[in-house]
Design a protein around this motif. Structure first.
Motif: not given
Length: 369
Positions: A358, A362, A365, A367-368
């Motif tokens: 996960q 992320r 993408e 996101k982190i």
């Protein structure tokens, strides 16, 4: 009795025979007149029927005329040892020949006559003296002993792990323990045989026994390693983990939602995220915001754990509010919740692997960072 094939050995055997039972002397006594030897029990039985010496026929008043000779017993014992040694190193197909050679292709002790036979005729160049090859197989036996010691140490470690978890695991683990103990017993027997062979007389029979032990030990060691690996995997699967403890802090000065419910800050571990809610009726709820939906064992404070089924972002009632660690000045309360996220090491590893994937997704993408 028969000893070897020479006339001298045959005569020696005859001299050490009881003149009554014609067998090996036991508790030897001799006639004080003719010096012929008898077993004491044979002589006693004879004197009950006849008072004369069985050999010289001298009239004997009582058995006191028999004299014990311990030397005969000692000679008989040594003769028996020589007979065993002589027999066990004789060729079964050629009794006159001693086993003095080793056929490498056949892995068999042979005599000179065997070497000239059709069975071993093509192996003449690969036959070696018994003394030359013995040390090699002794080294192989020592190597097996080392492997046995290593496997015993590994088994002891596994047994210790099983003993630590014995109260929390099923009968299946007890069965595995019995298997390990049986393997340990088998190793003890193999070890005793191997150690005895290292101090035994270095001859054809001992070498043949070493070959048998090496063959059986190699097969058993391979099978045992596989069994122990499977048991270790089961141990990892069935060993129980302690629940994860979360401390949820509630600020009583915070503004609740439209219903007056207060929410604590989320707590996370291994890809799971939990949120606690307090309502106006002093009830506490728990919600799984991230994780794997399903049934989990949960305890609120010191209350007994109970199974609760969780769905993502849905609150489940834990019970009446149990607040610990009240601080009247800050108006803060702490609720302790114990969640059994993973029951076994194997389950926890699977959860962590899922969580890592996960995080990687992320990161990919953006996101982190």
């Amino acid at each position: 009795m028969a000893f070897g094939n020479s006339s001298a050995s045959t005569e020696l055997t005859r001299l050490l025979e009881c003149r009554i039972c014609l067998d090996g002397l036991k508790n030897c006594h001799i006639c004080c007149y003719c010096s012929q030897p008898f077993c004491r029990t044979c002589a006693d039985d004879w004197f009950e029927k006849d008072r004369k010496c069985p050999c010289c026929r001298t009239n004997l008043a009582c058995p006191r005329w028999l004299v014990k000779v311990g030397t005969f017993d000692e000679l008989q014992e040594q003769l028996n040892k020589l007979m065993i040694d002589e027999t066990r190193n004789r060729c079964g197909q050629h009794p006159k020949d001693r086993l003095s050679l080793f056929c490498a292709p056949c892995k068999k002790c042979i005599c000179v006559s065997c070497l000239l036979s059709e069975q071993h005729r093509d192996h003449k160049d690969q036959a070696v003296l018994l003394d030359e090859i013995y040390a090699q197989y002794e080294d192989n036996l020592r190597s097996v002993l080392t492997r046995i010691e290593n496997r015993k140490a590994s088994i002891v470690a596994s047994l210790d792990d099983i003993d630590d978890n014995l109260k929390n695991i099923t009968k299946q683990m007890k069965d595995q323990m019995q298997i390990l103990e049986a393997n340990m017993s088998s190793f003890e027997k193999l070890q005793n045989r191997a150690e005895a062979l290292l101090t035994a007389k270095k001859d054809a029979s001992s070498l043949q026994t070493i070959l048998d032990v090496l063959e059986s030990a190699g097969s058993f060691l391979s099978e045992e390693v596989q069994v122990s690996t499977e048991i270790d995997q089961r141990l990892l699967k069935y060993s129980l983990l302690k629940p994860v403890t979360f401390e949820f802090r509630l600020d009583l000065n915070a503004t609740g939602d439209d219903n007056g419910d207060l929410f604590a800050e989320p707590q996370s571990m291994d890809g799971f995220s939990w949120v606690v809610k307090f309502d106006a009726g002093n009830a506490v709820y728990l919600s799984m915001h991230e994780g794997i939906p399903g049934e989990y064992s949960v305890a609120l404070g010191d209350e007994p754990a109970k199974p609760i089924r969780f769905e993502l972002s849905k609150f489940a009632l834990l019970g009446e509010v149990v607040l610990l660690g009240a601080d009247s000045e800050l108006n803060t309360y702490v609720a302790v919740v114990h969640v059994q996220q993973a029951r076994t090491f194997q389950e926890r590893c699977a959860q962590q692997e899922r969580y890592i994937k996960q995080l990687e997704a992320r990161i990919a993408e953006g996101k982190i960072y």
